[in-house]
Design a protein around this motif. Structure first.
Motif, PDB file in Angstrom:
ATOM      1  N   LEU A  57      37.383  41.921 -27.697  1.00  0.00           N
ATOM      2  CA  LEU A  57      36.823  43.256 -27.488  1.00  0.00           C
ATOM      3  C   LEU A  57      36.533  43.977 -28.801  1.00  0.00           C
ATOM      4  N   LYS A  72      30.186  45.026 -19.831  1.00  0.00           N
ATOM      5  CA  LYS A  72      30.260  43.602 -19.499  1.00  0.00           C
ATOM      6  C   LYS A  72      29.085  42.840 -20.103  1.00  0.00           C
ATOM      7  N   TRP A  74      34.170  39.627 -21.967  1.00  0.00           N
ATOM      8  CA  TRP A  74      34.638  40.726 -21.132  1.00  0.00           C
ATOM      9  C   TRP A  74      35.449  40.227 -19.934  1.00  0.00           C
TER      10      TRP A  74
END
Length: 434
Positions: free
Chosen positions: A345, A398, A404
Motif C-alpha cells: 500500500l 483498488k 489491494w
C-alpha cells in the motif's frame, strides 16, 4: 465521559469514550482483548498529524506516548529496535548519541515512528524510498490480541502489508530500523524562476542527494532546496537558526496568512511577495537536524504520488487551472521525488515517484482548490498520501494498487472482527460494502 480530540490542523474532531496510555506490550494486548470482550473498537494515535480521520475514534483511543525510546542497538548489523511511540525528533537525537542515523526523513519530525511508516510518510531524493523502506522488522499486536514479530523472512507475505498498513492490521509496538552511521549534510536554499527549475528538473534531481522545490501560486520565482553529504564542520547555530527560521519566518508567514483569510483577494499579491522573499543561503549540520522544518502556521494538506516523469506536465496543468479559476491560495506547492518500492500500500509501489503537495491555511476554504488539483493528479495515475486529504474510496483505490486485494485478505486475517476499524477505514477498504 467523552473526551474532545482533534488532529493537528483541526480538520478532524472526535469524542472517544476512553483514552488509554499503555506502557508495555502486555498493556496493549489487554486493551485489544478488552475491546474484543466488550464489542468495542479502538484506534491508535501518534501526534494527530494526519489530515484525514484515519486516527479518529468514537470509542477507544490508544496513545503510545508512554512507549518511547530505544529498545536495542545492533551496531554490527546496523539496526536499532525502538518503541513504536517514539517521536521522530527524539529518535534522531537518541540514534545520534549512538553514532547512528536514518538514511532519510521527511520535513516534519513530530510524528511517531509507527505513524510515519504506517501512512507512507516520505522525504525526498531519487535514491531513497519512504520511511517504511527502512523497516527491517515489526512487533505488533493484532486485532485478535496476538503478538507477532514480523520480518521479511518470518512472514514474507504479511511483512509487505504491515510496512504501510494504516494501522489496520494491528498495533505496532516495536520497530526494527535499518540504519547508517551519523552523517553531516550541506543544506542550500536558492531562488530561481520556476521555468528554469522545470527545465533543469532531471539534472537537479540527479545531481543532489536530496532535492525539492516550492513554487508559489501566481508567482514566478520558486525555492530550490538541496542537501548533500559533506565533511565540512557544522555551521548551524542552534539559537540563531531557531530565531530566524522558526520564530521570525513562521510569525511573518502567520501574519500574512491571517490577512489572506480575512481578505482572500490578497492571496495572489501575498504569494508573489512570499516568493520574492525566499531565503537564500546555506548551512552544515548533522542530517537529523536538517531534514525537518518547524511548522507553526497550521494548514490543511493534500498530497499525491505521481510517476516521476509526470512532474513538469502536472505542474503546467496546475498553473493553467489556477490561472483560470483564481483560487484564493497563497501557500506554496511542495514538490519532491522518491524511489519506487514493493510495499503493497505504498503510494510509490512499483514506480519511481514524484510527490506534489498542496496546502491551504487553516480556516480558509480548501475544497474547490483541492478538488481541481486532485482531478489533475488522477489523470496522471496519482495515488494519495494516506495521511493527507483525498476523496477516493475503495473501488477507486483498488484500481490504483495492484496488491489491494491481497492486502484486504491479510487485513481480514489479522483483524477478523474489525476491532481496529473506524468508519473512515471501513469506507476506505470497502468493508461495509462487502
Amino acid at each position: 465521559m467523552r473526551i474532545a480530540w482533534s488532529n493537528w490542523s483541526g480538520s478532524v474532531q472526535a469524542s472517544p469514550q476512553m483514552v488509554l496510555y499503555p506502557d508495555s506490550i502486555e498493556a496493549v494486548v489487554e486493551a485489544v482483548q478488552m475491546c474484543r470482550r466488550e464489542g468495542r473498537r479502538l484506534r491508535v494515535v501518534g501526534t494527530g498529524h494526519s489530515f484525514t480521520p484515519i486516527a479518529a475514534a468514537s470509542d477507544v483511543l490508544v496513545s503510545l506516548d508512554r512507549m518511547q525510546g530505544l529498545v536495542e542497538i545492533d551496531a554490527v548489523g546496523g539496526t536499532a529496535t525502538v518503541w513504536a511511540g517514539t517521536k521522530l525528533k527524539l529518535l534522531g537525537e537518541l540514534l545520534f548519541r549512538q553514532g547512528l542515523a536514518q538514511e532519510n526523513l521527511g520535513d516534519i519530525d513530530v510524528q511517531s515512528i509507527a505513524g510515519a511508516i504506517s501512512t507512507g510518510t516520505h522525504g525526498t531524493g531519487r535514491q531513497f524510498g519512504n520511511i517504511a523502506t527502512q523497516v527491517a522488522g515489526l512487533t505488533l499486536v493484532t486485532g485478535t490480541g496476538e503478538v507477532i514479530e514480523c520480518t521479511m523472512d518470518s512472514h514474507p507475505e504479511a511483512f509487505r502489508a504491515m510496512q504501510v498498513s494504516l494501522g489496520a492490521l494491528g498495533i505496532i509496538v516495536q520497530v526494527k530500523l535499518k540504519l547508517r552511521s551519523a552523517f553531516k549534510m550541506r543544506y542550500e536554499s536558492r531562488r530561481v524562476p520556476l521555468s528554469t527549475c522545470l527545465e533543469q528538473l532531471p539534472a537537479l534531481a540527479d545531481a543532489h542527494r536530496h532535492f525539492e522545490f516550492y513554487w508559489f501560486p501566481y508567482a514566478d520565482p520558486c525555492q530550490l532546496k538541496t542537501m548533500d553529504e559533506t565533511d565540512e564542520p557544522v555551521s548551524s547555530r542552534r539559537v540563531r537558526d531557531y530565531v530566524s527560521d522558526v520564530l521570525l519566518e513562521n510569525a511573518a508567514f502567520g501574519l500574512l496568512s491571517g490577512l489572506c483569510r480575512r481578505f482572500p483577494e490578497l492571496c495572489a499579491p501575498i504569494s508573489r511577495f512570499s516568493a520574492s522573499q525566499v531565503p537564500v543561503g546555506s548551512r552544515v549540520d548533522y542530517s537529523h537536524r536538517l531534514f525537518a522544518t518547524k511548522r507553526l502556521v497550521r494548514f490543511n494538506e493534500m498530497e499525491y504520488n505521481l510517476p516521476a516523469d509526470a512532474m513538469p506536465a502536472v505542474i503546467e496543468e496546475m498553473r493553467a487551472v489556477m490561472a483560470r479559476n483564481r483560487f484564493a491560495v497563497h501557500f506554496p506547492i511542495e514538490c519532491r521525488y522518491a524511489r519506487g518500492d514493493d510495499i503493497w500500500l505504498s503510494p510509490a509501489y512499483g514506480r519511481d515517484s514524484a510527490y506534489i503537495a498542496v496546502h491551504m491555511y487553516k480556516g480558509m476554504t480548501y475544497a474547490p482548490y483541492f478538488a481541481a488539483m486532485e482531478r489533475i493528479f488522477l489523470r496522471y495515475g496519482g495515488r494519495p498520501h494516506w495521511g493527507k486529504m483525498h476523496s477516493l474510496h475503495a473501488s477507486q483505490l483498488k484500481g490504483l494498487y495492484p496488491m489491494w486485494e491481497p492486502f484486504a485478505r491479510v487485513r481480514a486475517q489479522y483483524d477478523p472482527e474489525g476491532v481496529l476499524l473506524n468508519p473512515y477505514l471501513e469506507k476506505l477498504f470497502g468493508v461495509s460494502e462487502a
